[in-house]
Design an enzyme around this catalytic site. Structure first.
Site, mmCIF file in Angstrom:
data_model
loop_
_atom_site.group_PDB
_atom_site.id
_atom_site.type_symbol
_atom_site.label_atom_id
_atom_site.label_comp_id
_atom_site.label_asym_id
_atom_site.label_seq_id
_atom_site.Cartn_x
_atom_site.Cartn_y
_atom_site.Cartn_z
ATOM 1 N N SER A 1 -19.461 -16.355 -10.665
ATOM 2 C CA SER A 1 -18.919 -14.994 -10.512
ATOM 3 C C SER A 1 -20.102 -14.111 -10.113
ATOM 4 C CB SER A 1 -18.316 -14.468 -11.823
ATOM 5 O OG SER A 1 -19.348 -14.061 -12.715
ATOM 6 N N LYS B 1 -27.069 -12.527 -13.335
ATOM 7 C CA LYS B 1 -27.854 -13.095 -14.442
ATOM 8 C C LYS B 1 -28.841 -14.135 -13.912
ATOM 9 C CE LYS B 1 -27.048 -12.113 -18.234
ATOM 10 N NZ LYS B 1 -27.439 -10.943 -19.053
HETATM 11 P P1 NAD Z 1 -21.694 -5.659 -24.423
HETATM 12 O O1 NAD Z 1 -21.133 -5.026 -23.203
HETATM 13 O O2 NAD Z 1 -20.893 -5.558 -25.651
HETATM 14 O O3 NAD Z 1 -23.167 -5.121 -24.715
HETATM 15 C C1 NAD Z 1 -24.024 -4.629 -23.728
HETATM 16 C C2 NAD Z 1 -24.372 -3.189 -24.114
HETATM 17 O O4 NAD Z 1 -25.296 -2.701 -23.153
HETATM 18 C C3 NAD Z 1 -23.153 -2.263 -24.077
HETATM 19 O O5 NAD Z 1 -23.054 -1.560 -25.279
HETATM 20 C C4 NAD Z 1 -23.423 -1.342 -22.896
HETATM 21 O O6 NAD Z 1 -22.906 -0.050 -23.097
HETATM 22 C C5 NAD Z 1 -24.934 -1.386 -22.812
HETATM 23 N N1 NAD Z 1 -25.457 -1.125 -21.450
HETATM 24 C C6 NAD Z 1 -25.067 -1.723 -20.288
HETATM 25 N N2 NAD Z 1 -25.771 -1.234 -19.264
HETATM 26 C C7 NAD Z 1 -26.642 -0.327 -19.790
HETATM 27 C C8 NAD Z 1 -27.619 0.531 -19.230
HETATM 28 N N3 NAD Z 1 -27.852 0.555 -17.912
HETATM 29 N N4 NAD Z 1 -28.331 1.334 -20.062
HETATM 30 C C9 NAD Z 1 -28.107 1.327 -21.389
HETATM 31 N N5 NAD Z 1 -27.177 0.540 -21.978
HETATM 32 C C10 NAD Z 1 -26.446 -0.276 -21.187
HETATM 33 O O7 NAD Z 1 -21.975 -7.186 -24.051
HETATM 34 P P2 NAD Z 1 -22.356 -8.392 -25.016
HETATM 35 O O8 NAD Z 1 -21.218 -9.320 -25.061
HETATM 36 O O9 NAD Z 1 -22.946 -7.876 -26.263
HETATM 37 O O10 NAD Z 1 -23.470 -9.073 -24.129
HETATM 38 C C11 NAD Z 1 -24.827 -8.661 -24.225
HETATM 39 C C12 NAD Z 1 -25.659 -9.517 -23.295
HETATM 40 O O11 NAD Z 1 -25.504 -10.889 -23.640
HETATM 41 C C13 NAD Z 1 -25.274 -9.386 -21.831
HETATM 42 O O12 NAD Z 1 -26.452 -9.305 -21.059
HETATM 43 C C14 NAD Z 1 -24.536 -10.675 -21.511
HETATM 44 O O13 NAD Z 1 -24.814 -11.068 -20.191
HETATM 45 C C15 NAD Z 1 -25.146 -11.654 -22.502
HETATM 46 N N6 NAD Z 1 -24.220 -12.722 -22.926
HETATM 47 C C16 NAD Z 1 -23.102 -12.434 -23.651
HETATM 48 C C17 NAD Z 1 -22.261 -13.486 -24.057
HETATM 49 C C18 NAD Z 1 -21.002 -13.236 -24.845
HETATM 50 O O14 NAD Z 1 -20.206 -14.174 -25.001
HETATM 51 N N7 NAD Z 1 -20.779 -12.034 -25.370
HETATM 52 C C19 NAD Z 1 -22.586 -14.798 -23.705
HETATM 53 C C20 NAD Z 1 -23.731 -15.040 -22.967
HETATM 54 C C21 NAD Z 1 -24.545 -13.988 -22.582
#
Ligand code: NAD
Ligand code: USQ
Length: 390
Positions: A187, A193
């Site tokens: 995607s 990433k």
């Molecule tokens: P999430 O969206 O809940 O958390 C990300 C946070 O970052 C959000 O609160 C958002 O408001 C904030 N954010 C985004 N862009 C920003 C910016 N420019 N400035 C300030 N804040 C910003 O997502 P998550 O599920 O907690 O995922 C967090 C990280 O982990 C991501 O990078 C994601 O790629 C990675 N990840 C998540 C999972 C999963 O299953 N949740 C799995 C693998 C990797």
């Protein structure tokens, strides 16, 4: 340690913040509320309403006597980000320079990135600019600062050979070289990433920065030790088609008697991880930093399942609770292999000391019971997928 958590309001960021705070670290969190705003715009609200970041940090600080500092702002704004590296953004008078950064602040949804032109461009800008800004700020304020970036297993795609932890040894025409493992993301989100990882690898070689890239699989769960006695401290939990991850979605679907939405044949196999293990992995990376100039990669998963296997596990756990749950294969909105070889290596974090919480039937039942207690808050209209890969 002084730890700066970027994306500290998110699904993973907030539980990480309160865990590290409880462990005695000096924690500051930053967020621009992108996730909350997108949930409002897309009508995809989390299961349980969550107080804003300042409110819940205040709650935590009053309850524990510890201090989590908060700044609301966008890490793509370099001037603001620099203020997060000096303490000014948090109103801290004396110098506050982070020793480690946990970088969660990205647009994390594959469907969101595939929705339309505006969201595609936003995903590219947000995820790449944010990461580039962090690298520059680290180099400016503390080149020794360890960047722990959340990556994703989806960068590898589903190759027909074993997936190594980050690097691949190649022998070609009698010569040998070690490359970053080839990336075949499925995607636009996953592509960003892969690219943010390339940025970090590049600057580790150019500027000697320290990086741990944690290639994580879909996370499940919502309660951690710090939030189990206070619902106001619970994390943002989405079960909709855009921000919900598959197991979290299936739990909610099971509770309301909606047939589990297996996309296509359901042979898509991924590595999964309990939210409590995510946090434990961050702590392990923090306590065992990468070397200067090292771009270190861990595969952050604890076991693998196909979507169909996950669905069957939920049917079984729900049956023990007296719930009848059906599985319904629906046309896959994504372009992905529905049956494929999948054999990733994931020993690095265990070697550092991770003791995984595996997905037992008891755990599934506990999560189903938790969701059942909030059944009245579930919106059925959030379930079916709206975004196709085109
Ligand atoms: P999430 O969206 O809940 O958390 C990300 C946070 O970052 C959000 O609160 C958002 O408001 C904030 N954010 C985004 N862009 C920003 C910016 N420019 N400035 C300030 N804040 C910003 O997502 P998550 O599920 O907690 O995922 C967090 C990280 O982990 C991501 O990078 C994601 O790629 C990675 N990840 C998540 C999972 C999963 O299953 N949740 C799995 C693998 C990797
Ligand atoms: N799936 C279904 N039915 C559903 C939802 C998903 O069959 O109702 C399937 C998907 O087609 C996919 C698999 O389940 O094959 C995983 O989907 P997901 O939505 O749980 O995960 P994904 O879109 O890959 O993204 C999530 C997080 C992302 C993280 C990624 C890790 O949102 O931030 O990077 O998991 S990984 O999948 O390893 O790349």
């Amino acid at each position: 340690m002084r730890v700066l958590i970027l994306g500290g309001d998110g699904y993973l960021g907030w539980p990480t913040a309160i865990y590290l705070s409880r462990k005695g670290h000096d924690v500051a969190v930053v967020d621009n509320y992108f996730r909350r705003l997108a949930c409002h715009q897309l009508d995809a609200e989390p299961l349980i309403p969550v107080p804003n970041l300042n409110q819940r940090a205040r709650l935590w600080n009053e309850k524990t006597g510890l201090t989590i500092q908060v700044a609301i702002g966008d890490i793509c704004d370099y001037v603001f980000l620099c203020k997060c590296f000096t303490g000014e953004a948090f109103g801290i008078k004396e110098e506050w320079i982070p020793e480690a950064i946990v970088h969660y602040a990205e647009q994390p949804s594959a469907p969101y990135s595939m929705m339309d032109h505006e969201k595609a461009i936003f995903t590219i800008q947000n995820n790449l600019l944010g990461t580039a800004n962090i690298i520059h700020a680290v180099n400016k304020f503390n080149p020794d600062c360890h960047i722990i970036k959340l990556g994703t297993m989806g960068v590898y795609g589903t190759p027909n050979i074993d997936i190594e932890e980050g690097y691949l040894d190649v022998e070609y025409k009698g010569r040998k070289h070690t490359f970053l493992y080839p990336k075949t993301p499925g995607s636009l989100y996953h592509l960003t990433k892969a690219q943010d990882g390339d940025l970090l690898y590049f600057y580790a070689r150019m500027w000697n920065i320290r990086v741990s890239d944690l290639n994580q699989g879909p996370v499940y769960g919502l309660v951690t030790d710090e939030s189990k006695h206070d619902e106001k401290l619970i994390t943002i939990f989405n079960y909709d088609d855009i921000f919900g991850t598959v197991l979290n979605r299936f739990l909610v679907q099971a509770v309301i008697g909606h047939p589990l939405t297996v996309y296509g044949k359901g042979g898509q196999t991924r590595g999964y991880i309990d939210i409590r293990d995510t946090i434990a992995c961050i702590e392990l990376a923090l306590l065992n930093p990468a070397q200067a100039g090292e771009y270190r990669v861990f595969n952050q998963i604890t076991e693998t399942f196909s979507v169909k296997e996950l669905a069957n596990k939920i049917v079984e756990a729900a049956r023990d609770l007296g719930l009848t749950v059906k599985i319904k294969a629906i046309k896959n909105p994504r372009k992905e292999a529905e049956k494929h070889y999948y054999n990733p290596k994931y020993s690095g974090l265990k070697d550092l000391g991770l003791t995984p919480h595996l997905l037992t039937q008891d755990k599934l039942k506990t999560m189903l019971e938790f969701v059942s207690r909030h059944q009245s808050l579930i919106h059925k209209r959030y379930i079916m997928p709206r975004v196709t890969w085109g």
